[in-house]
Design a protein around this motif. Structure first.
Motif, PDB file in Angstrom:
ATOM      1  N   GLY A 157      13.324 -13.520 142.096  1.00  0.00           N
ATOM      2  CA  GLY A 157      12.193 -13.884 142.932  1.00  0.00           C
ATOM      3  C   GLY A 157      12.611 -14.688 144.153  1.00  0.00           C
ATOM      4  O   GLY A 157      11.955 -14.633 145.199  1.00  0.00           O
ATOM      5  N   TYR A 218      11.113  -9.318 140.074  1.00  0.00           N
ATOM      6  CA  TYR A 218      10.180 -10.450 140.099  1.00  0.00           C
ATOM      7  C   TYR A 218       8.784 -10.009 139.680  1.00  0.00           C
ATOM      8  O   TYR A 218       8.142 -10.664 138.849  1.00  0.00           O
ATOM      9  CB  TYR A 218      10.147 -11.057 141.504  1.00  0.00           C
ATOM     10  CG  TYR A 218       8.859 -11.773 141.815  1.00  0.00           C
ATOM     11  CD1 TYR A 218       8.616 -13.053 141.332  1.00  0.00           C
ATOM     12  CD2 TYR A 218       7.871 -11.157 142.590  1.00  0.00           C
ATOM     13  CE1 TYR A 218       7.418 -13.700 141.602  1.00  0.00           C
ATOM     14  CE2 TYR A 218       6.679 -11.796 142.863  1.00  0.00           C
ATOM     15  CZ  TYR A 218       6.458 -13.058 142.374  1.00  0.00           C
ATOM     16  OH  TYR A 218       5.273 -13.678 142.633  1.00  0.00           O
ATOM     17  N   TYR A 222       7.194 -12.139 136.678  1.00  0.00           N
ATOM     18  CA  TYR A 222       6.726 -13.445 137.134  1.00  0.00           C
ATOM     19  C   TYR A 222       5.733 -14.065 136.156  1.00  0.00           C
ATOM     20  O   TYR A 222       5.542 -15.282 136.129  1.00  0.00           O
ATOM     21  CB  TYR A 222       6.081 -13.346 138.522  1.00  0.00           C
ATOM     22  CG  TYR A 222       4.693 -12.742 138.529  1.00  0.00           C
ATOM     23  CD1 TYR A 222       3.569 -13.529 138.417  1.00  0.00           C
ATOM     24  CD2 TYR A 222       4.529 -11.367 138.659  1.00  0.00           C
ATOM     25  CE1 TYR A 222       2.300 -12.981 138.406  1.00  0.00           C
ATOM     26  CE2 TYR A 222       3.270 -10.804 138.658  1.00  0.00           C
ATOM     27  CZ  TYR A 222       2.157 -11.613 138.536  1.00  0.00           C
ATOM     28  OH  TYR A 222       0.911 -11.053 138.527  1.00  0.00           O
TER      29      TYR A 222
END
Length: 420
Positions: A157, A218, A222
């Motif tokens: 990320g 990501y 996440y």
């Protein structure tokens, strides 16, 4: 347009910058934190989130405004820079391979082929920010955070999002000044485009910078540790979808619209392997071609959600964290295409998005809204906004909004109204 500047007659005295934010609140916050520790419950994550909010409030109460400012522009920006460096050069992978024992900067630098003095400075700052454990001069022990950076879902990320698009955030004020301080809703004119002098949207921009896979990693992780939309605590799949679903050989059970590389469908299939009907993943060719591993039970389909929906009469059409990327007039097109494909009385549309509360919004929700603002000229929507978009504009009916919890996407269950 002139920008206001401080004058000798300004009502704010300079001394305020050196005083704690709210030192008088510290005793009550400490009591709330102590109570929050006692209230921690392993069966739900909400008490832990509440405790974290109180801990943040405690820091704000003790910090001075000057410390708050330098934490943002020195400390946190420095951490992002150093962590991204570690992701790119392989530091976090190497440290994870080395295990939990103390690790020397010189040894790490030699194995990585980086300048020891450079690595020393970066690791020193990461430690000063509390993310390493210092055991000696230039010697550090990993923490859960630094070990987690080894995971693509966490570490990537920093490259696929923060470093690739950070200019949009840092230059947002300039973009806003140019637009007369108005709330932009033009997806073809964003702060990201202004900062990087490009006409590419965020996804194309990141892909063309060479970080498309990092962004996919990501996006796929996440929300690790948070409830998924198909969890019984969020949405009752068995009762609302599987029950009464068509079981014919050509029946389609679930269509994931704009589903990236299939993260959500794979999770759904693992959770409900015997759900009747086909699982179909739809996205642009650019995304479909990036798929590396995907369960063959999931049908891949190149599709643009601005075009006619080719799958008719599915049990459910699912769209996750996509509508928040686009302003209302483009969501109108997306929703109209889905509605035209739905079978009245049978098909459902499941919108898996944040619903911003009118008060006491969680910081993850507001933080994501800032990303939408700077990267897409779009927004996270409140309940009233969702009802306006879905019912008044699209002509669908919201059956129920199933909450995912603080800072977590809800499931907005929609149907075609009976009168249609």
């Amino acid at each position: 347009m002139s920008i206001p500047t401080a004058t000798p007659n300004s009502p704010v005295d300079n001394s305020i910058a050196s005083r704690p934010g709210n030192i008088g609140a510290v005793p009550s916050l400490l009591a709330e934190i102590q109570q929050g520790i006692q209230d921690l419950d392993t069966s739900t994550d909400e008490p832990r989130k509440d405790l974290l909010v109180r801990c943040r409030a405690l820091v704000q109460a003790i910090e001075t405004p000057r410390e708050n400012m330098v934490d943002h522009i020195w400390g946190q920006m420095g951490v992002i820079s150093a962590v991204a460096f570690g992701v790119d050069c392989g530091l976090w992978v190497l440290m994870a391979q080395n295990g939990d024992q103390p690790q020397k900067v010189t040894n790490l630098a030699g194995d990585l082929g980086v300048d020891p003095e450079l690595l020393r400075r970066l690791m020193r700052h990461i430690c000063a920010m509390g993310l390493f454990i210092e055991v000696g001069e230039d010697e550090y022990r990993p923490t859960n955070y630094t070990k987690a950076l080894r995971l693509p879902q966490i570490g990537h990320g920093y490259l696929g999002l923060a470093s690739s698009t950070g200019g949009a955030t840092l230059k947002f004020h300039e973009f806003s000044r140019q637009k007369g301080w108005e709330n932009s809703t033009n997806q073809q004119d964003t702060a990201l485009m202004s900062a990087y002098h490009t006409d590419k949207d965020m996804f194309t921009w990141v892909h063309d910078q060479g970080y498309g896979q990092h962004l996919n990693d990501y996006l796929g992780g996440y929300n690790l540790g948070r409830p998924r939309w198909m969890d019984p605590s969020v949405y009752p799949v068995q009762e609302r979808l599987i029950k009464d679903a068509d079981t014919g050989p050509d029946a389609v059970f679930l269509v994931d619209i704009g589903g990236n590389v299939g993260h959500d469908l794979e999770r759904f299939h693992r959770r409900h392997p015997h759900a009747p009907g086909k699982l179909i993943l739809q996205d642009l060719p650019m995304m479909i071609h990036q798929i590396r591993d995907l369960d063959p039970v999931i049908v891949r389909m190149e599709c643009d959600f601005y075009d006619e929906q080719p799958v008719k009469g599915a049990r459910a059409y699912y769209i996750h964290s996509t509508l928040h990327n686009w302003p209302d007039h483009l969501c109108d097109v997306i929703l109209a295409n889905i509605k035209a494909a739905m079978r009245p009385g049978y098909s459902k549309l499941l919108i898996n998005e944040n619903v911003v509360p009118a008060t006491n919004a969680h910081w993850e929700t507001t933080g994501l809204d800032m990303m939408m603002l700077t990267l897409f000229s779009s927004m996270q929507r409140t309940s009233a906004m969702w009802y306006d978009l879905i019912e008044k504009r699209a002509g669908l009916k919201i059956v129920k909004i199933w909450s995912g919890g603080k800072g977590v996407e809800s499931v907005i269950e929609c149907e075609i109204p009976w009168e249609e």
